[in-house]
Design a protein around this motif. Structure first.
Motif, PDB file in Angstrom:
ATOM      1  N   ILE A   1      -6.505   1.485 -10.163  1.00  0.00           N
ATOM      2  CA  ILE A   1      -5.172   1.987  -9.811  1.00  0.00           C
ATOM      3  C   ILE A   1      -4.163   1.621 -10.888  1.00  0.00           C
ATOM      4  O   ILE A   1      -3.315   2.446 -11.275  1.00  0.00           O
ATOM      5  CB  ILE A   1      -4.749   1.416  -8.444  1.00  0.00           C
ATOM      6  N   VAL A   2      -4.221   0.393 -11.398  1.00  0.00           N
ATOM      7  CA  VAL A   2      -3.278  -0.043 -12.424  1.00  0.00           C
ATOM      8  C   VAL A   2      -3.482   0.752 -13.717  1.00  0.00           C
ATOM      9  O   VAL A   2      -2.507   1.101 -14.398  1.00  0.00           O
ATOM     10  CB  VAL A   2      -3.410  -1.556 -12.675  1.00  0.00           C
ATOM     11  N   VAL A   3      -4.723   1.052 -14.076  1.00  0.00           N
ATOM     12  CA  VAL A   3      -4.990   1.860 -15.275  1.00  0.00           C
ATOM     13  C   VAL A   3      -4.337   3.230 -15.137  1.00  0.00           C
ATOM     14  O   VAL A   3      -3.648   3.703 -16.055  1.00  0.00           O
ATOM     15  CB  VAL A   3      -6.512   2.003 -15.501  1.00  0.00           C
ATOM     16  N   VAL A   4      -4.543   3.871 -13.981  1.00  0.00           N
ATOM     17  CA  VAL A   4      -3.942   5.185 -13.752  1.00  0.00           C
ATOM     18  C   VAL A   4      -2.417   5.096 -13.799  1.00  0.00           C
ATOM     19  O   VAL A   4      -1.746   5.923 -14.422  1.00  0.00           O
ATOM     20  CB  VAL A   4      -4.420   5.761 -12.400  1.00  0.00           C
TER      21      VAL A   4
ATOM     22  N   VAL B   1       3.659  13.464 -10.227  1.00  0.00           N
ATOM     23  CA  VAL B   1       4.494  14.675 -10.261  1.00  0.00           C
ATOM     24  C   VAL B   1       5.361  14.692 -11.518  1.00  0.00           C
ATOM     25  O   VAL B   1       5.447  15.714 -12.222  1.00  0.00           O
ATOM     26  CB  VAL B   1       5.372  14.741  -8.995  1.00  0.00           C
ATOM     27  N   ILE B   2       5.995  13.554 -11.822  1.00  0.00           N
ATOM     28  CA  ILE B   2       6.870  13.491 -13.004  1.00  0.00           C
ATOM     29  C   ILE B   2       6.069  13.693 -14.284  1.00  0.00           C
ATOM     30  O   ILE B   2       6.485  14.418 -15.199  1.00  0.00           O
ATOM     31  CB  ILE B   2       7.620  12.149 -13.038  1.00  0.00           C
ATOM     32  N   ALA B   3       4.896  13.055 -14.376  1.00  0.00           N
ATOM     33  CA  ALA B   3       4.066  13.192 -15.577  1.00  0.00           C
ATOM     34  C   ALA B   3       3.608  14.637 -15.776  1.00  0.00           C
ATOM     35  O   ALA B   3       3.619  15.146 -16.908  1.00  0.00           O
ATOM     36  CB  ALA B   3       2.859  12.258 -15.479  1.00  0.00           C
ATOM     37  N   VAL B   4       3.225  15.302 -14.689  1.00  0.00           N
ATOM     38  CA  VAL B   4       2.791  16.698 -14.790  1.00  0.00           C
ATOM     39  C   VAL B   4       3.952  17.586 -15.241  1.00  0.00           C
ATOM     40  O   VAL B   4       3.789  18.473 -16.090  1.00  0.00           O
ATOM     41  CB  VAL B   4       2.216  17.183 -13.444  1.00  0.00           C
ATOM     42  N   LEU B   5       5.150  17.336 -14.692  1.00  0.00           N
ATOM     43  CA  LEU B   5       6.311  18.127 -15.084  1.00  0.00           C
ATOM     44  C   LEU B   5       6.648  17.917 -16.565  1.00  0.00           C
ATOM     45  O   LEU B   5       7.012  18.868 -17.277  1.00  0.00           O
ATOM     46  CB  LEU B   5       7.513  17.748 -14.219  1.00  0.00           C
ATOM     47  N   ILE B   6       6.526  16.674 -17.024  1.00  0.00           N
ATOM     48  CA  ILE B   6       6.794  16.386 -18.437  1.00  0.00           C
ATOM     49  C   ILE B   6       5.774  17.072 -19.334  1.00  0.00           C
ATOM     50  O   ILE B   6       6.124  17.726 -20.331  1.00  0.00           O
ATOM     51  CB  ILE B   6       6.792  14.871 -18.679  1.00  0.00           C
ATOM     52  N   LEU B   7       4.484  16.947 -18.977  1.00  0.00           N
ATOM     53  CA  LEU B   7       3.440  17.572 -19.790  1.00  0.00           C
ATOM     54  C   LEU B   7       3.549  19.093 -19.767  1.00  0.00           C
ATOM     55  O   LEU B   7       3.287  19.759 -20.774  1.00  0.00           O
ATOM     56  CB  LEU B   7       2.067  17.121 -19.286  1.00  0.00           C
ATOM     57  N   GLU B   8       3.935  19.640 -18.612  1.00  0.00           N
ATOM     58  CA  GLU B   8       4.095  21.097 -18.511  1.00  0.00           C
ATOM     59  C   GLU B   8       5.191  21.592 -19.439  1.00  0.00           C
ATOM     60  O   GLU B   8       5.106  22.680 -20.018  1.00  0.00           O
ATOM     61  CB  GLU B   8       4.398  21.453 -17.057  1.00  0.00           C
ATOM     62  N   ARG B   9       6.216  20.770 -19.611  1.00  0.00           N
ATOM     63  CA  ARG B   9       7.316  21.138 -20.507  1.00  0.00           C
ATOM     64  C   ARG B   9       6.836  21.257 -21.947  1.00  0.00           C
ATOM     65  O   ARG B   9       7.400  22.027 -22.736  1.00  0.00           O
ATOM     66  CB  ARG B   9       8.419  20.099 -20.400  1.00  0.00           C
TER      67      ARG B   9
ATOM     68  N   ILE C   1       0.840  -1.203   0.000  1.00  0.00           N
ATOM     69  CA  ILE C   1       0.000   0.000   0.000  1.00  0.00           C
ATOM     70  C   ILE C   1       0.869   1.245   0.000  1.00  0.00           C
ATOM     71  O   ILE C   1       0.651   2.190  -0.778  1.00  0.00           O
ATOM     72  CB  ILE C   1      -0.947  -0.015   1.220  1.00  0.00           C
ATOM     73  N   VAL C   2       1.874   1.256   0.873  1.00  0.00           N
ATOM     74  CA  VAL C   2       2.800   2.396   0.920  1.00  0.00           C
ATOM     75  C   VAL C   2       3.507   2.551  -0.420  1.00  0.00           C
ATOM     76  O   VAL C   2       3.630   3.661  -0.959  1.00  0.00           O
ATOM     77  CB  VAL C   2       3.821   2.210   2.061  1.00  0.00           C
ATOM     78  N   LYS C   3       3.981   1.440  -0.975  1.00  0.00           N
ATOM     79  CA  LYS C   3       4.669   1.479  -2.268  1.00  0.00           C
ATOM     80  C   LYS C   3       3.757   2.045  -3.357  1.00  0.00           C
ATOM     81  O   LYS C   3       4.188   2.891  -4.162  1.00  0.00           O
ATOM     82  CB  LYS C   3       5.117   0.069  -2.647  1.00  0.00           C
ATOM     83  N   THR C   4       2.504   1.597  -3.393  1.00  0.00           N
ATOM     84  CA  THR C   4       1.581   2.057  -4.433  1.00  0.00           C
ATOM     85  C   THR C   4       1.308   3.544  -4.320  1.00  0.00           C
ATOM     86  O   THR C   4       1.321   4.274  -5.323  1.00  0.00           O
ATOM     87  CB  THR C   4       0.258   1.275  -4.347  1.00  0.00           C
ATOM     88  N   VAL C   5       1.075   4.018  -3.097  1.00  0.00           N
ATOM     89  CA  VAL C   5       0.795   5.445  -2.885  1.00  0.00           C
ATOM     90  C   VAL C   5       1.999   6.288  -3.289  1.00  0.00           C
ATOM     91  O   VAL C   5       1.862   7.306  -3.986  1.00  0.00           O
ATOM     92  CB  VAL C   5       0.406   5.699  -1.418  1.00  0.00           C
ATOM     93  N   VAL C   6       3.199   5.863  -2.870  1.00  0.00           N
ATOM     94  CA  VAL C   6       4.411   6.616  -3.208  1.00  0.00           C
ATOM     95  C   VAL C   6       4.641   6.599  -4.723  1.00  0.00           C
ATOM     96  O   VAL C   6       4.977   7.625  -5.331  1.00  0.00           O
ATOM     97  CB  VAL C   6       5.624   6.031  -2.470  1.00  0.00           C
ATOM     98  N   LEU C   7       4.454   5.434  -5.341  1.00  0.00           N
ATOM     99  CA  LEU C   7       4.652   5.317  -6.789  1.00  0.00           C
ATOM    100  C   LEU C   7       3.691   6.218  -7.554  1.00  0.00           C
ATOM    101  O   LEU C   7       4.098   6.948  -8.471  1.00  0.00           O
ATOM    102  CB  LEU C   7       4.467   3.871  -7.228  1.00  0.00           C
ATOM    103  N   LEU C   8       2.405   6.182  -7.187  1.00  0.00           N
ATOM    104  CA  LEU C   8       1.426   7.023  -7.874  1.00  0.00           C
ATOM    105  C   LEU C   8       1.726   8.503  -7.670  1.00  0.00           C
ATOM    106  O   LEU C   8       1.604   9.304  -8.602  1.00  0.00           O
ATOM    107  CB  LEU C   8       0.018   6.698  -7.374  1.00  0.00           C
ATOM    108  N   GLY C   9       2.122   8.861  -6.445  1.00  0.00           N
ATOM    109  CA  GLY C   9       2.447  10.262  -6.179  1.00  0.00           C
ATOM    110  C   GLY C   9       3.636  10.733  -6.990  1.00  0.00           C
ATOM    111  O   GLY C   9       3.593  11.799  -7.635  1.00  0.00           O
TER     112      GLY C   9
END
Length: 296
Positions: A286-289, A202-210, A190-198
């Motif tokens: 969760i896996v789809v996201v 963040v990385i996806a938003v930064l990439i798209l913002e670029r 559960i901790v791993k999934t939450v950290v991974l999604l978070g």
């Protein structure tokens, strides 16, 4: 390769030690306190559907899924996206075809399901042999990738350190399972999934913002960066146009990924049939996201 600065490596080492300390403590706090098979294998079915779904997703989204899929998408484009779709489809098939029957037919593992239909030690021995045969290559692949990544992050490039990292991570995983049982390892996932999604968000938003949040611009950059140009969005690059290899790979992922033993064991932690359906709904969502974020 310049690598990381000494300050970054020190911070990475401190973070790694902190994660190990916290997760081991979590295992001790949530793990079984008695030598009880029911508690060890199912945690007395005390997890909520959302917690169980997060744990299933954590088991399903492995290091190989993240690192391997990202690499294939970056280099081969369309074939990588197809592989990602197959990964999601595998869990969907598990949800509709196998999750509830497994929960109703077994007690702790898939071996119990076979044991009920064909009692005797031969069935259980065969199930154990098949489990080890299926999981051993997977575990070696996962640990090899994780060990190499750990060595790079911490700034050690010697082959001996990489081998030591792989062995250490393997022993750590065994320790988690032995101490925490099904419930303890569920909370780690559960901790791993939450950290991974978070982190992925963040990385996806930064990439798209670029790229001004323009998917076409991102795809154009990916085509140029891969060196394949327009071929990047055409199928068949992974196997040199061999359609049979492509189809067999997709079938292997669709029919095999979600029925690995460490995934099916999670079905037996659900309280009832309704709970396992809700757990799988959470897991699939969760896996789809996660796969969408991985693709970005």
């Amino acid at each position: 390769m310049n690598g990381f600065s000494s300050e970054a490596q020190t911070m990475s080492l401190m973070a790694f030690i902190a994660v190990i300390t916290v997760t081991l403590l979590l295992c001790v706090m949530t793990g079984p306190d008695r030598d009880d098979l029911g508690e060890f294998y199912t945690g007395y079915r005390s997890l909520t559907p959302m917690q169980s779904g997060l744990a299933i997703a954590g088991d399903y989204i492995s290091a190989g899924t993240v690192l391997g899929t990202i690499g294939i998408i970056a280099l081969l484009g369309y074939d990588g996206l197809t592989l990602t779709l197959s990964t999601v489809l595998s869990l969907v098939l598990m949800m509709f075809l196998l999750a509830e029957p497994l929960r109703n037919a077994g007690r702790f593992t898939m071996g119990d399901v076979f044991g009920r239909r064909a009692p005797g030690p031969v069935v259980r021995i065969t199930a154990a042999a098949v489990t080890l045969t299926a999981l051993l290559p997977l575990v070696i692949f996962q640990l090899a990738g994780a060990g190499d990544l750990l060595a790079v992050v911490l700034g050690f490039h010697a082959d001996g350190f990489k081998t030591g990292s792989i062995v250490f991570l393997g022993l750590l995983m065994i320790t988690y399972a032995a101490i925490g049982g099904m419930k303890g390892t569920a909370f780690i996932q559960i901790v791993k999934t939450v950290v991974l999604l978070g982190a992925a968000t963040v990385i996806a938003v930064l990439i798209l913002e670029r790229f001004d949040f323009s998917p076409p611009a991102l795809l154009d950059a990916a085509k140029e960066g891969s060196g394949l140009r327009d071929a990047y969005l055409t199928p068949g690059l992974q196997f040199g146009g061999d359609g049979l290899d492509m189809v067999s790979t997709q079938l292997t992922v669709v029919l095999g990924a979600a029925v690995l033993p460490h995934i099916t064991m999670r079905m037996f932690t659900a309280r009832n049939a309704r709970a396992v359906r809700r757990s799988m709904s959470w897991a699939v969502s969760i896996v789809v996201v996660a796969c969408l974020l991985i693709a970005v």
